[in-house]
Every structure is written in C-alpha cells, then in structure tokens.
Motif scaffolding. Structure first.
Motif, PDB file in Angstrom:
ATOM      1  N   LEU A 176     -18.651   5.394  -5.213  1.00 43.39           N
ATOM      2  CA  LEU A 176     -17.778   4.643  -6.120  1.00 43.39           C
ATOM      3  C   LEU A 176     -16.338   4.598  -5.611  1.00 43.39           C
ATOM      4  N   ILE A 177     -15.828   5.689  -5.096  1.00 36.95           N
ATOM      5  CA  ILE A 177     -14.455   5.735  -4.565  1.00 36.95           C
ATOM      6  C   ILE A 177     -14.322   4.813  -3.360  1.00 36.95           C
ATOM      7  N   VAL A 178     -15.320   4.794  -2.498  1.00 35.99           N
ATOM      8  CA  VAL A 178     -15.290   3.914  -1.321  1.00 35.99           C
ATOM      9  C   VAL A 178     -15.270   2.448  -1.749  1.00 35.99           C
ATOM     10  N   VAL A 179     -16.079   2.075  -2.713  1.00 33.92           N
ATOM     11  CA  VAL A 179     -16.108   0.692  -3.199  1.00 33.92           C
ATOM     12  C   VAL A 179     -14.771   0.305  -3.831  1.00 33.92           C
ATOM     13  N   ILE A 180     -14.204   1.191  -4.616  1.00 31.08           N
ATOM     14  CA  ILE A 180     -12.903   0.916  -5.241  1.00 31.08           C
ATOM     15  C   ILE A 180     -11.824   0.773  -4.173  1.00 31.08           C
ATOM     16  N   ALA A 181     -11.864   1.585  -3.152  1.00 33.45           N
ATOM     17  CA  ALA A 181     -10.887   1.498  -2.055  1.00 33.45           C
ATOM     18  C   ALA A 181     -11.018   0.169  -1.317  1.00 33.45           C
ATOM     19  N   ILE A 182     -12.227  -0.279  -1.080  1.00 35.76           N
ATOM     20  CA  ILE A 182     -12.447  -1.564  -0.405  1.00 35.76           C
ATOM     21  C   ILE A 182     -11.914  -2.710  -1.256  1.00 35.76           C
ATOM     22  N   ILE A 183     -12.178  -2.670  -2.556  1.00 39.68           N
ATOM     23  CA  ILE A 183     -11.661  -3.705  -3.464  1.00 39.68           C
ATOM     24  C   ILE A 183     -10.134  -3.691  -3.459  1.00 39.68           C
ATOM     25  N   GLY A 184      -9.517  -2.522  -3.461  1.00 40.60           N
ATOM     26  CA  GLY A 184      -8.058  -2.405  -3.415  1.00 40.60           C
ATOM     27  C   GLY A 184      -7.470  -2.991  -2.149  1.00 40.60           C
ATOM     28  N   VAL A 185      -8.094  -2.738  -1.004  1.00 43.61           N
ATOM     29  CA  VAL A 185      -7.611  -3.290   0.275  1.00 43.61           C
ATOM     30  C   VAL A 185      -7.734  -4.805   0.267  1.00 43.61           C
ATOM     31  N   LEU A 186      -8.853  -5.327  -0.197  1.00 47.99           N
ATOM     32  CA  LEU A 186      -9.031  -6.780  -0.260  1.00 47.99           C
ATOM     33  C   LEU A 186      -8.012  -7.428  -1.196  1.00 47.99           C
ATOM     34  N   ALA A 187      -7.757  -6.803  -2.328  1.00 45.65           N
ATOM     35  CA  ALA A 187      -6.761  -7.339  -3.265  1.00 45.65           C
ATOM     36  C   ALA A 187      -5.373  -7.327  -2.638  1.00 45.65           C
ATOM     37  N   ALA A 188      -5.039  -6.258  -1.925  1.00 45.72           N
ATOM     38  CA  ALA A 188      -3.725  -6.175  -1.283  1.00 45.72           C
ATOM     39  C   ALA A 188      -3.545  -7.258  -0.231  1.00 45.72           C
ATOM     40  N   ILE A 189      -4.623  -7.673   0.384  1.00 43.45           N
ATOM     41  CA  ILE A 189      -4.553  -8.727   1.400  1.00 43.45           C
ATOM     42  C   ILE A 189      -4.526 -10.109   0.747  1.00 43.45           C
ATOM     43  N   LEU A 190      -5.348 -10.334  -0.265  1.00 47.09           N
ATOM     44  CA  LEU A 190      -5.517 -11.662  -0.844  1.00 47.09           C
ATOM     45  C   LEU A 190      -4.438 -12.076  -1.832  1.00 47.09           C
ATOM     46  N   VAL A 191      -3.921 -11.169  -2.637  1.00 52.08           N
ATOM     47  CA  VAL A 191      -2.966 -11.523  -3.687  1.00 52.08           C
ATOM     48  C   VAL A 191      -1.701 -12.177  -3.118  1.00 52.08           C
ATOM     49  N   PRO A 192      -1.042 -11.608  -2.101  1.00 55.01           N
ATOM     50  CA  PRO A 192       0.156 -12.283  -1.577  1.00 55.01           C
ATOM     51  C   PRO A 192      -0.123 -13.681  -1.017  1.00 55.01           C
ATOM     52  N   SER A 193      -1.254 -13.852  -0.353  1.00 58.11           N
ATOM     53  CA  SER A 193      -1.552 -15.176   0.184  1.00 58.11           C
ATOM     54  C   SER A 193      -1.857 -16.166  -0.940  1.00 58.11           C
ATOM     55  N   MET A 194      -2.481 -15.711  -2.010  1.00 58.31           N
ATOM     56  CA  MET A 194      -2.742 -16.598  -3.144  1.00 58.31           C
ATOM     57  C   MET A 194      -1.444 -16.987  -3.844  1.00 58.31           C
ATOM     58  N   LEU A 195      -0.518 -16.047  -3.973  1.00 62.08           N
ATOM     59  CA  LEU A 195       0.777 -16.365  -4.587  1.00 62.08           C
ATOM     60  C   LEU A 195       1.534 -17.387  -3.742  1.00 62.08           C
ATOM     61  N   GLY A 196       1.460 -17.249  -2.422  1.00 61.16           N
ATOM     62  CA  GLY A 196       2.092 -18.222  -1.535  1.00 61.16           C
ATOM     63  C   GLY A 196       1.462 -19.601  -1.675  1.00 61.16           C
ATOM     64  N   TYR A 197       0.154 -19.635  -1.837  1.00 56.93           N
ATOM     65  CA  TYR A 197      -0.545 -20.902  -2.026  1.00 56.93           C
ATOM     66  C   TYR A 197      -0.109 -21.578  -3.317  1.00 56.93           C
ATOM     67  N   VAL A 198       0.002 -20.804  -4.388  1.00 58.81           N
ATOM     68  CA  VAL A 198       0.427 -21.354  -5.682  1.00 58.81           C
ATOM     69  C   VAL A 198       1.854 -21.900  -5.572  1.00 58.81           C
ATOM     70  N   LYS A 199       2.721 -21.165  -4.901  1.00 60.84           N
ATOM     71  CA  LYS A 199       4.118 -21.595  -4.736  1.00 60.84           C
ATOM     72  C   LYS A 199       4.194 -22.905  -3.951  1.00 60.84           C
TER      73      LYS A 199
ATOM     74  N   THR B 276     -23.164   7.855  -6.269  1.00 63.57           N
ATOM     75  CA  THR B 276     -22.429   9.114  -6.230  1.00 63.57           C
ATOM     76  C   THR B 276     -20.944   8.809  -6.394  1.00 63.57           C
ATOM     77  N   LEU B 277     -20.185   9.817  -6.684  1.00 60.74           N
ATOM     78  CA  LEU B 277     -18.744   9.666  -6.856  1.00 60.74           C
ATOM     79  C   LEU B 277     -18.090   9.160  -5.571  1.00 60.74           C
ATOM     80  N   VAL B 278     -18.544   9.635  -4.448  1.00 64.62           N
ATOM     81  CA  VAL B 278     -17.984   9.209  -3.158  1.00 64.62           C
ATOM     82  C   VAL B 278     -18.247   7.721  -2.939  1.00 64.62           C
TER      83      VAL B 278
END
Length: 187
Positions: A14-37, A10-12
């Motif tokens: 799909l929106i929940v899954v996309i929101a979960i992926i967005g939250v995980l990306a917001a948490i992981l991307v900064p820590s990965m950039l710090g690791y690369v640095k 259902t549309l709901v």
C-alpha cells in the motif's frame, strides 16, 4: 479442519502504491495547470479577434458609426508595448469598454464608457454583437491585478488602427494588448 487465509495487500504494498501515485501527481499537476493557463490565454486572444472583426465590420458598413468611432475621444493613455523585441511607445485612445468579469451573475453587459460622440458606434456594436457577456478567462496580471474589462482602442491619431486590450475595470486602465498583436507579457 481447513484453515482459511484472508488475502489482501500488505502495508508495504500500500505504501509503494501511494508513493507511485504521489510521484505521478507531482509530475502531472504542474503540466496540467500550465495547459489550463495556455487555454485561457488562447480563449481570450480568440475573443479579442472576434471583437476586432466586429469593430472592423461596423466601421466598414456604416458612415455614422465610423465617424462616431474616432470623434473627440479624450480618454487617452500612453502605453509601451514590446514589438519584435523593441519597446514601442504611443498614445492609445479608448473608444469604449465592456465588463469582462465572470462574476456578474449572468447580467448582460454593453459596450459603453466612451464620450457622447461615440454613442452611435457603441449602439451599432451592441446591436451587432448582442449584449451577452464576453468573459475574460485569464483573470490575473503578472502583478496580481484583476483583469476584468475589455477595451476597444485605437492608436492616436489614426482611428482605423484598432486594437483590443484587457485591463483593470476599477481604474479603467488598459493593461495588455491582445489583438492584433498580442502582448508577450500576457501570460
């Protein structure tokens, strides 16, 4: 007649899954950039140690390169570095430098830039280390200047007090000491 139902999300859902992926990306991307640095910083410090070890080997093995290393170098910079929480100012003598940019198309680069008296040392170092690139991985200073050059230096007046720095090749200025004591501002 049997009814067929199409199964799907259902549309709901799909929106929940996309929101979960967005939250995980917001948490992981900064820590990965710090690791690369941090990994780029560590790679540069490791390269600086390797350069330092090569310099010390050449100074220990050959009389002519050792004499050439400290002979009449006129490229001097007054530098201030942090040492155990205190600022320390001294005169830094640049013996030679080498291109550390990643963008020179695979060209071989050599240690050069010193005076004519330092040529025997530079030749010995180029023979010892080869002419391949030694790229600087961490390429921007805090002020936004490009770090694209390695510098082999010593503290005036003692040529045996060898230091490896990185800095700006356009102004030919050492900016951060990497070895033997890494500048804490190099991050």
């Amino acid at each position: 007649m049997a009814k067929s139902f199409k199964k799907g999300f259902t549309l709901v859902e799909l929106i929940v899954v996309i929101a979960i992926i967005g939250v995980l990306a917001a948490i992981l991307v900064p820590s990965m950039l710090g690791y690369v640095k941090r990994s780029k910083r560590t790679a540069d410090i490791s390269s600086a140690k390797s350069i330092h070890d090569s310099v010390m080997q050449i100074l220990a093995d050959g009389e002519e390169p050792a004499e050439s290393f400290g002979a009449h170098n006129t490229t001097k910079h007054n530098v201030t570095v942090k040492s155990e929480g205190q600022n320390e100012t001294y005169t830094l003598v640049v013996v030679c430098s080498k291109d550390g940019a990643n963008n020179n198309g695979g060209n071989r680069s050599t240690w050069s830039g010193g005076n004519n008296e330092a040529k025997a040392f530079q030749d010995a170092l180029n023979d010892f280390m080869g002419h391949d690139k030694t790229p600087i991985k961490f390429q921007k200073s805090k002020s936004g200047k490009k770090l694209n050059r390695w510098f082999i230096c010593y503290r005036d007046p003692d040529p045996i007090d060898v230091e490896i720095w990185v800095g700006d090749g356009t102004t030919n200025t050492p900016m951060y000491r990497l070895w033997p004591y890494t500048d804490p501002d190099f991050n």
